[in-house]
Design an enzyme around this catalytic site. Sequence first.
Site, PDB file in Angstrom:
ATOM      1  CG  HIS A   1      -2.314  -0.839   1.191  1.00 43.32           C
ATOM      2  ND1 HIS A   1      -3.466  -0.528   0.557  1.00 43.32           N
ATOM      3  CD2 HIS A   1      -2.644  -1.923   1.561  1.00 43.32           C
ATOM      4  CE1 HIS A   1      -4.191  -1.537   0.893  1.00 43.32           C
ATOM      5  NE2 HIS A   1      -3.767  -2.038   1.673  1.00 43.32           N
TER       6      HIS A   1
ATOM      7  CE  LYS B   1      -7.001  13.110  -0.652  1.00 48.15           C
ATOM      8  NZ  LYS B   1      -6.972  12.427  -0.802  1.00 48.15           N
ATOM      9  NE  ARG B   2      -3.667   8.008   6.568  1.00 46.17           N
ATOM     10  CZ  ARG B   2      -2.208   8.691   5.985  1.00 46.17           C
ATOM     11  NH1 ARG B   2      -1.756   9.163   6.494  1.00 46.17           N
ATOM     12  NH2 ARG B   2      -2.150   7.506   4.787  1.00 46.17           N
TER      13      ARG B   2
ATOM     14  CE  LYS C   1      -2.268  10.846   2.493  1.00 46.94           C
ATOM     15  NZ  LYS C   1      -3.194  10.382   1.758  1.00 46.94           N
TER      16      LYS C   1
ATOM     17  CB  THR D   1     -10.445   4.819  -2.053  1.00 50.11           C
ATOM     18  OG1 THR D   1     -10.436   4.884  -0.556  1.00 50.11           O
ATOM     19  CG2 THR D   1      -9.658   3.640  -2.432  1.00 50.11           C
TER      20      THR D   1
ATOM     21  CE  LYS E   1     -14.506   5.904  -0.097  1.00 43.13           C
ATOM     22  NZ  LYS E   1     -13.182   6.246   0.937  1.00 43.13           N
TER      23      LYS E   1
END
Length: 819
Positions: A365, A556-557, A562, A664, A668
Amino acid sequence: MGKNKKADPRAGMDVDSFKEDIQQHLRYTLAKDKYSSTEWDNYRSVVLSVMDRLHDRWLNTQQRYYNDDEKRVYYISMEYLIGRLLDNMLVNLGMQDVAAEAMKEVGLDYDKVRNAEWDAGLGNGGLGRLAACFLDSMATLGIPAIGYGIRYDYGIFYQQIENGYQIEKPDLWLRYGNPWDIVRPKIQYNVPFYGNSHAYHDDKGDLRFRWDNTHDVLAIAYDTPIPGYKNEVVNNLRLWKASSSSSIDLKSFNQGQYIDAVRDTQLNENISRVLYPNDKVFVGQELRLKQEFFLVAASVRDILRRFKKTNDDWRKLPDKVAIQCNDTHPNLAIPELMRILVDEEGLNWDLAWDITKKTMAYTNHTLLPEALEKWPVSLLRSLLPRHLQIIYEINRRFLNEISDQIGDDKGKISRLSIVGEGEDPVVHMASLGIVGSHKVNGVAELHSNLIKKTLFKDFYEIYPEKFTNKTNGITPRRWLRQSNRELSDLITGEIGEDWVTDLDQLKKLEKFVDDKKFMKKFAKVKQNNKQRMADYIEEKRGIEVNTQSMFDIQIKRIHEYKRQFMLALYAITQYNRIKANPDGDYVPRTILVAGKAAPGYTMAKLFIKLMNDIGEKINNDSDVGDKLKFIFLENYSVTLAEKMIPSANLSEQISTAGFEASGTGNMKFALNGALTIGTLDGANVEIKEEVGDENIFIFGNTVDDVERLRHEGYNPWDYYNSNEELKKALDQIKDGFFNDDKELYQPIIDALLQKGDYFLVLADYEAYVKKQAEVDELYKDQDEWNRKALLNTARVGKFSSDRTIRDYADEIWDVEVKK
């Protein structure tokens, strides 16, 4: 029998039966009535009524699997981010409307009942949410499967924002118990730790090993039903709770040594106490290793117990059992299965190894080398001495086996060795997973290609047949049918409801892009979802937002790769433009950010503080008004995501190219009619292929560009000095514009300008801001925007977790899909 079933309110799927069942449980199970019951009691009575309808299906499903002796899939994961279950269970039973009507008739408010439920504290981020989607899809596809995990007493943490800072509070999700699970006190296993590994010769004179003088912990099973969608199938999620294997020392207790008497018991139970806050940066902790082995040992014991009920030939194990390790965390299942087969069942090494490899599969992952688990040999020697011996033997035989291919290339031998070298050697759990399994998969095409080219290049050259891709997916049941009921009903009204289990059916929506009547309804659904989100923001934050503004969301985290910081820079830039020309023509935006930072991740927590400070400045400036809002929402969860995602116009997927394995959330958002602004990273690449270049906003450096920039020598100062808007934004952060403490944000500035801007925020800033201008232009034309939004919904059928699970079933597990 039919009459009896109809007379039993616990089995009926009609309003009257469900209503009667709720009332019966309230009075006879919970000893409450309408005068004394609390909201939690009302919720429990509804859950118990739902469970009544699941139990027959659950028992029948498990009995059928046993009678047919079907091959089973065992999915082992440290995390399951299952969120709230009530809606999910009712949707999959096909009785959401029946239950709502029954509740109404007994005087219960459906929304109040479901809001009494706590999000299950079993996961941290995308890894855990993916596992939850997979469970739903395996049940919906009729695959005989069991999920294994740990029943944590506390989730990772409950996030509160105080004075802009993240404050971690205990996530007491089990404070009132969990009515969805059933304890199985007779299903328990001793999990050994510490002790010694002794060699001896058996009756035949063969060398054997015994692991003794261990300190044992008891694993007790708790089962949660996982129903498929309207198919009578109910699979099982089995979670292990740690307990002491020995009772309290009464002698010490009676002598007043209370602390000593209970200390060991409490230390054992700590194993399942709290979800370890892992955040892509691996830190070796004894408790974490204990948790991983506790999960693996109990699960493998349970798997083999079930196998032995109907089989006595160990060579058939791979024909009856497929074990999928969700990331490296469960990879200790490889040496544990070897230990049982060799030490306890007496198989020779070669046969045991062949069986183990054919049974195990491993999902990777991450592309971050620092996030790959590496356990110190010293810790393994103390905690799991026999497993360390087995790992050394696996490594010795592996290196011997490939010696012809690698010759005496010491660099390559070092990279391939499962056990590292040096003063403090470590065991590489990813390497163990590759060597000890028959398939290794990445979770998006780009990610799978990159692990073959970079992280695991040497392994790929030896085992090209082991590596495969399984692009992640999301369950349409939760992420459209449940979380966006209005859009779901609109779609079903036009194309029927087959899309719920066949997401490719959404392609039929393409023909409606020029249907003004349909498009008006489609736009109205989005507007209603935005209004619900605005109401939530006003309730929680006291901020009134413009529902006509573009809802621009990143959830998100919180992590440097990110790049929440880049969105923050854009917000500052937009703010500065408005301040310079308050009367200019601006497309109003409401920027929403949510996510948790790992408790020890100082930089991520500083980002949260900065975002809150930026929001404080922007949201209270009268010049800005409702042209721009920047809001950080606390305690991101599955339930909050179910509110935010349907309301989004724009989805922020802006990670540095080559760092996000898949994502993911991107799927969504697109499914719910948001347009994506993003880099060519993770699954964004495949989303772009599916929705079309013209229906997504792609910007920034590619994976190859990132590599080239690093190779040529990237200098962030060049970007800082050449872009006035960027320079001004950074200077404002540095000079105390957003916070009087001028030193507070210096670490962020230093990471960008002094330490090389590793995640290339400055390199991508200009392209990002330009792309946002294109976003604004399109948003001005609402008809065209909505047209593209519908095409996103219509074209993301590929990203159903049903498709992902079919691929696993066909290409890794070799099991039959029933639907």
